[in-house]
Motif scaffolding. Sequence first.
Motif, PDB file in Angstrom:
ATOM      1  N   LYS A  85       0.843  -1.193   0.000  1.00  0.00           N
ATOM      2  CA  LYS A  85       0.000   0.000   0.000  1.00  0.00           C
ATOM      3  C   LYS A  85       0.880   1.245   0.000  1.00  0.00           C
ATOM      4  CE  LYS A  85      -3.841  -2.159   2.398  1.00  0.00           C
ATOM      5  NZ  LYS A  85      -4.631  -2.201   3.632  1.00  0.00           N
ATOM      6  N   ARG A  86       0.360   2.319  -0.607  1.00  0.00           N
ATOM      7  CA  ARG A  86       1.093   3.581  -0.676  1.00  0.00           C
ATOM      8  C   ARG A  86       0.388   4.645   0.154  1.00  0.00           C
ATOM      9  NH1 ARG A  86       3.262   3.914  -6.891  1.00  0.00           N
ATOM     10  NH2 ARG A  86       4.496   2.021  -6.708  1.00  0.00           N
ATOM     11  N   VAL A  87       1.204   5.440   0.821  1.00  0.00           N
ATOM     12  CA  VAL A  87       0.704   6.538   1.648  1.00  0.00           C
ATOM     13  C   VAL A  87       1.523   7.777   1.304  1.00  0.00           C
ATOM     14  CG1 VAL A  87       0.381   7.373   4.009  1.00  0.00           C
ATOM     15  CG2 VAL A  87       0.122   4.934   3.507  1.00  0.00           C
ATOM     16  N   THR A  88       0.855   8.866   0.953  1.00  0.00           N
ATOM     17  CA  THR A  88       1.551  10.119   0.653  1.00  0.00           C
ATOM     18  C   THR A  88       1.317  11.102   1.794  1.00  0.00           C
ATOM     19  OG1 THR A  88       1.319   9.758  -1.724  1.00  0.00           O
ATOM     20  CG2 THR A  88       1.784  12.019  -0.998  1.00  0.00           C
ATOM     21  N   LEU A  89       2.408  11.672   2.286  1.00  0.00           N
ATOM     22  CA  LEU A  89       2.360  12.566   3.438  1.00  0.00           C
ATOM     23  C   LEU A  89       3.178  13.827   3.172  1.00  0.00           C
ATOM     24  CD1 LEU A  89       3.132   9.884   6.156  1.00  0.00           C
ATOM     25  CD2 LEU A  89       0.896  10.840   5.589  1.00  0.00           C
ATOM     26  N   PRO A  90       2.767  14.938   3.775  1.00  0.00           N
ATOM     27  CA  PRO A  90       3.577  16.157   3.670  1.00  0.00           C
ATOM     28  C   PRO A  90       4.755  16.081   4.635  1.00  0.00           C
ATOM     29  CG  PRO A  90       1.663  16.572   5.039  1.00  0.00           C
ATOM     30  CD  PRO A  90       1.533  15.159   4.527  1.00  0.00           C
ATOM     31  N   ALA A  91       5.836  16.737   4.260  1.00  0.00           N
ATOM     32  CA  ALA A  91       7.011  16.800   5.132  1.00  0.00           C
ATOM     33  C   ALA A  91       7.749  18.113   4.873  1.00  0.00           C
ATOM     34  CB  ALA A  91       7.943  15.624   4.868  1.00  0.00           C
ATOM     35  N   VAL A  92       8.467  18.545   5.885  1.00  0.00           N
ATOM     36  CA  VAL A  92       9.363  19.683   5.752  1.00  0.00           C
ATOM     37  C   VAL A  92      10.714  19.253   6.299  1.00  0.00           C
ATOM     38  CG1 VAL A  92       9.893  22.041   6.492  1.00  0.00           C
ATOM     39  CG2 VAL A  92       7.535  21.400   5.960  1.00  0.00           C
ATOM     40  N   ILE A 103      26.344  18.613   4.866  1.00  0.00           N
ATOM     41  CA  ILE A 103      25.254  18.853   5.810  1.00  0.00           C
ATOM     42  C   ILE A 103      25.770  18.686   7.236  1.00  0.00           C
ATOM     43  CG2 ILE A 103      22.993  18.082   6.621  1.00  0.00           C
ATOM     44  CD1 ILE A 103      22.519  17.089   3.675  1.00  0.00           C
ATOM     45  N   ALA A 104      25.575  19.715   8.049  1.00  0.00           N
ATOM     46  CA  ALA A 104      26.000  19.679   9.445  1.00  0.00           C
ATOM     47  C   ALA A 104      24.846  19.365  10.381  1.00  0.00           C
ATOM     48  CB  ALA A 104      26.630  21.018   9.832  1.00  0.00           C
ATOM     49  N   ASP A 105      23.653  19.785   9.995  1.00  0.00           N
ATOM     50  CA  ASP A 105      22.471  19.577  10.833  1.00  0.00           C
ATOM     51  C   ASP A 105      21.274  19.384   9.911  1.00  0.00           C
ATOM     52  OD1 ASP A 105      21.220  19.700  13.575  1.00  0.00           O
ATOM     53  OD2 ASP A 105      20.090  21.280  12.575  1.00  0.00           O
ATOM     54  N   PHE A 106      20.491  18.331  10.151  1.00  0.00           N
ATOM     55  CA  PHE A 106      19.366  17.985   9.281  1.00  0.00           C
ATOM     56  C   PHE A 106      18.173  17.643  10.157  1.00  0.00           C
ATOM     57  CE2 PHE A 106      16.853  15.504   6.316  1.00  0.00           C
ATOM     58  CZ  PHE A 106      17.153  16.038   5.076  1.00  0.00           C
ATOM     59  N   ARG A 107      17.049  18.299   9.896  1.00  0.00           N
ATOM     60  CA  ARG A 107      15.818  18.073  10.669  1.00  0.00           C
ATOM     61  C   ARG A 107      14.690  17.721   9.706  1.00  0.00           C
ATOM     62  NH1 ARG A 107      17.183  19.380  16.222  1.00  0.00           N
ATOM     63  NH2 ARG A 107      19.365  19.940  15.931  1.00  0.00           N
ATOM     64  N   VAL A 108      13.950  16.671  10.020  1.00  0.00           N
ATOM     65  CA  VAL A 108      12.796  16.272   9.218  1.00  0.00           C
ATOM     66  C   VAL A 108      11.564  16.386  10.090  1.00  0.00           C
ATOM     67  CG1 VAL A 108      11.697  14.421   7.912  1.00  0.00           C
ATOM     68  CG2 VAL A 108      14.195  14.624   7.911  1.00  0.00           C
ATOM     69  N   TYR A 109      10.557  17.092   9.577  1.00  0.00           N
ATOM     70  CA  TYR A 109       9.299  17.246  10.292  1.00  0.00           C
ATOM     71  C   TYR A 109       8.209  16.559   9.477  1.00  0.00           C
ATOM     72  CZ  TYR A 109      12.053  20.540  12.901  1.00  0.00           C
ATOM     73  OH  TYR A 109      13.036  21.108  13.668  1.00  0.00           O
ATOM     74  N   ALA A 110       7.767  15.406   9.976  1.00  0.00           N
ATOM     75  CA  ALA A 110       6.744  14.611   9.314  1.00  0.00           C
ATOM     76  C   ALA A 110       6.110  13.680  10.337  1.00  0.00           C
ATOM     77  CB  ALA A 110       7.341  13.793   8.172  1.00  0.00           C
ATOM     78  N   ASP A 111       4.865  13.362  10.133  1.00  0.00           N
ATOM     79  CA  ASP A 111       4.159  12.406  10.983  1.00  0.00           C
ATOM     80  C   ASP A 111       4.038  11.110  10.201  1.00  0.00           C
ATOM     81  OD1 ASP A 111       2.523  10.911  12.600  1.00  0.00           O
ATOM     82  OD2 ASP A 111       0.786  12.239  12.401  1.00  0.00           O
ATOM     83  N   LEU A 112       4.820  10.112  10.578  1.00  0.00           N
ATOM     84  CA  LEU A 112       4.824   8.841   9.849  1.00  0.00           C
ATOM     85  C   LEU A 112       3.798   7.838  10.351  1.00  0.00           C
ATOM     86  CD1 LEU A 112       8.632   8.160   9.308  1.00  0.00           C
ATOM     87  CD2 LEU A 112       6.964   9.209   7.765  1.00  0.00           C
TER      88      LEU A 112
END
Length: 118
Positions: A85-92, A103-112
């Motif tokens: 199954k596929r699920v599409t979600l927004p992320a920043v 890259i020194a610092d990486f932040r992902v904002y998403a609700d999985l």
Amino acid sequence: MISAAELYPMVDRRDVAAVGAKFAEDATMVFGNGDPMHGRAAIEAGNAAFFTTIAGLSHRIRREWTVEDTTIAVTDVTYTRLDGKRVTLPAVSIWRAGADGLIADFRVYADLAPVFAG
């Protein structure tokens, strides 16, 4: 400095080594409310572990801004679950590059949660 258009195809291929090579040795990565991963080796291990929980993923870049050493990318991410199954979600995602361009610092904002919901 790496752009979203350069980074996300590597992520979508689940190429842990290629993604890891874009991070500084002492980089930090935080995904959602997870614990920070410190160092390239931990980031590679964390991504490799995450990739075992899904069958695939694909990023669609909606917007991207770079201001000085910081990039902000707004994406729609389609996750293919292990059941197909596929699920599409927004992320920043927000990342900061060091003087060397890595890259020194990486932040992902998403609700999985929807990816792993029954």
